[in-house]
Motif scaffolding. Structure first.
Motif, PDB file in Angstrom:
ATOM      1  N   ILE A   1       0.896  -1.150   0.000  1.00  0.00           N
ATOM      2  CA  ILE A   1       0.000   0.000   0.000  1.00  0.00           C
ATOM      3  C   ILE A   1       0.935   1.201   0.000  1.00  0.00           C
ATOM      4  CG2 ILE A   1      -1.700   1.305   1.315  1.00  0.00           C
ATOM      5  CD1 ILE A   1      -2.534  -1.442   2.567  1.00  0.00           C
ATOM      6  N   VAL A   2       0.846   2.039  -1.036  1.00  0.00           N
ATOM      7  CA  VAL A   2       1.754   3.187  -1.167  1.00  0.00           C
ATOM      8  C   VAL A   2       0.943   4.469  -1.065  1.00  0.00           C
ATOM      9  CG1 VAL A   2       3.467   4.336  -2.619  1.00  0.00           C
ATOM     10  CG2 VAL A   2       3.291   1.838  -2.664  1.00  0.00           C
ATOM     11  N   HIS A   3       1.361   5.339  -0.127  1.00  0.00           N
ATOM     12  CA  HIS A   3       0.724   6.646   0.068  1.00  0.00           C
ATOM     13  C   HIS A   3       1.660   7.725  -0.477  1.00  0.00           C
ATOM     14  CE1 HIS A   3      -2.152   4.816   2.885  1.00  0.00           C
ATOM     15  NE2 HIS A   3      -1.116   4.214   3.434  1.00  0.00           N
ATOM     16  N   ASP A   4       1.108   8.739  -1.134  1.00  0.00           N
ATOM     17  CA  ASP A   4       1.921   9.852  -1.629  1.00  0.00           C
ATOM     18  C   ASP A   4       2.572  10.617  -0.490  1.00  0.00           C
ATOM     19  OD1 ASP A   4       1.377   9.274  -4.271  1.00  0.00           O
ATOM     20  OD2 ASP A   4      -0.333  10.634  -4.358  1.00  0.00           O
ATOM     21  N   GLU A   5       1.886  10.671   0.643  1.00  0.00           N
ATOM     22  CA  GLU A   5       2.443  11.313   1.832  1.00  0.00           C
ATOM     23  C   GLU A   5       1.991  10.537   3.052  1.00  0.00           C
ATOM     24  OE1 GLU A   5      -0.804  14.843   2.413  1.00  0.00           O
ATOM     25  OE2 GLU A   5       0.767  15.151   0.939  1.00  0.00           O
ATOM     26  N   LEU A   6       2.577  10.853   4.189  1.00  0.00           N
ATOM     27  CA  LEU A   6       2.210  10.178   5.424  1.00  0.00           C
ATOM     28  C   LEU A   6       0.732  10.424   5.677  1.00  0.00           C
ATOM     29  CD1 LEU A   6       3.571   8.512   7.691  1.00  0.00           C
ATOM     30  CD2 LEU A   6       3.816  10.644   8.956  1.00  0.00           C
ATOM     31  N   PRO A   7      -0.061   9.385   5.905  1.00  0.00           N
ATOM     32  CA  PRO A   7      -1.489   9.586   6.143  1.00  0.00           C
ATOM     33  C   PRO A   7      -1.724  10.611   7.267  1.00  0.00           C
ATOM     34  CG  PRO A   7      -1.043   7.267   5.854  1.00  0.00           C
ATOM     35  CD  PRO A   7       0.294   7.967   5.901  1.00  0.00           C
ATOM     36  N   ALA A   8      -2.710  11.461   7.050  1.00  0.00           N
ATOM     37  CA  ALA A   8      -2.982  12.577   7.974  1.00  0.00           C
ATOM     38  C   ALA A   8      -3.146  12.120   9.411  1.00  0.00           C
ATOM     39  CB  ALA A   8      -4.225  13.345   7.508  1.00  0.00           C
ATOM     40  N   GLU A   9      -3.764  10.964   9.608  1.00  0.00           N
ATOM     41  CA  GLU A   9      -3.983  10.500  10.982  1.00  0.00           C
ATOM     42  C   GLU A   9      -2.694  10.115  11.691  1.00  0.00           C
ATOM     43  OE1 GLU A   9      -4.552   6.670   8.519  1.00  0.00           O
ATOM     44  OE2 GLU A   9      -4.968   8.780   8.250  1.00  0.00           O
ATOM     45  N   LEU A  10      -1.593  10.025  10.928  1.00  0.00           N
ATOM     46  CA  LEU A  10      -0.315   9.647  11.511  1.00  0.00           C
ATOM     47  C   LEU A  10       0.681  10.804  11.548  1.00  0.00           C
ATOM     48  CD1 LEU A  10       0.202   6.254   9.678  1.00  0.00           C
ATOM     49  CD2 LEU A  10      -0.889   6.667  11.892  1.00  0.00           C
ATOM     50  N   SER A  11       0.320  11.930  10.992  1.00  0.00           N
ATOM     51  CA  SER A  11       1.294  13.016  10.839  1.00  0.00           C
ATOM     52  C   SER A  11       1.548  13.815  12.111  1.00  0.00           C
ATOM     53  CB  SER A  11       0.888  13.951   9.709  1.00  0.00           C
ATOM     54  OG  SER A  11      -0.362  14.529   9.996  1.00  0.00           O
ATOM     55  N   GLN A  12       0.732  13.617  13.120  1.00  0.00           N
ATOM     56  CA  GLN A  12       0.956  14.298  14.389  1.00  0.00           C
ATOM     57  C   GLN A  12       1.915  13.465  15.234  1.00  0.00           C
ATOM     58  OE1 GLN A  12      -0.263  17.360  14.833  1.00  0.00           O
ATOM     59  NE2 GLN A  12      -1.136  17.112  12.796  1.00  0.00           N
ATOM     60  N   PRO A  13       2.947  14.088  15.812  1.00  0.00           N
ATOM     61  CA  PRO A  13       3.910  13.310  16.606  1.00  0.00           C
ATOM     62  C   PRO A  13       3.332  12.713  17.857  1.00  0.00           C
ATOM     63  CG  PRO A  13       4.568  15.618  16.484  1.00  0.00           C
ATOM     64  CD  PRO A  13       3.305  15.463  15.696  1.00  0.00           C
TER      65      PRO A  13
END
Length: 112
Positions: free
Chosen positions: A100-112
């Motif tokens: 599964i390839v995402h163009d960017e880090l999924p939004a739900e995971l982008s918060q530290p």
């Protein structure tokens, strides 16, 4: 070039941020991190490859091995933010249909 690998968890997911080059010499570092991580039996692992400038077949084999082991344990491995060179390798080898390839880090995971 050195390979930097850092792991963090967010909302029950594990994110592995990788930067540098993944090749014959640096792949064991990534393999060791996967081995350590798989012992924890995570459900979802996302590899953030935004900082990866190069990945050869050795690196792809490490990712495939981790994918297989995670699937066997009921988990999933996803690739996020591959740079054009890495994306091309995924496409040429057909691995873009395996991962599964995402163009960017999924939004739900982008918060530290």
């Amino acid at each position: 070039m050195e390979l930097k690998v850092s792991t963090r968890s967010h909302a029950g997911n594990t994110i592995i941020a990788v930067s540098g080059e993944i090749d014959l010499y640096t792949a064991p570092r990534l393999q060791a991190e996967f081995t350590r991580l798989l012992a924890e039996r995570p459900d979802r692992v996302v590899i953030d490859m935004a900082g990866v400038e190069f990945c050869d077949s050795t690196g792809m084999n490490v990712l495939l091995s981790a994918l297989k082991r995670l699937k066997e344990a009921g988990g999933v491995l996803e690739v996020a933010s591959p740079r054009p060179a890495v994306r091309k390798i995924l496409q040429v080898t057909g691995l873009d249909s395996v991962f599964i390839v995402h163009d960017e880090l999924p939004a739900e995971l982008s918060q530290p």
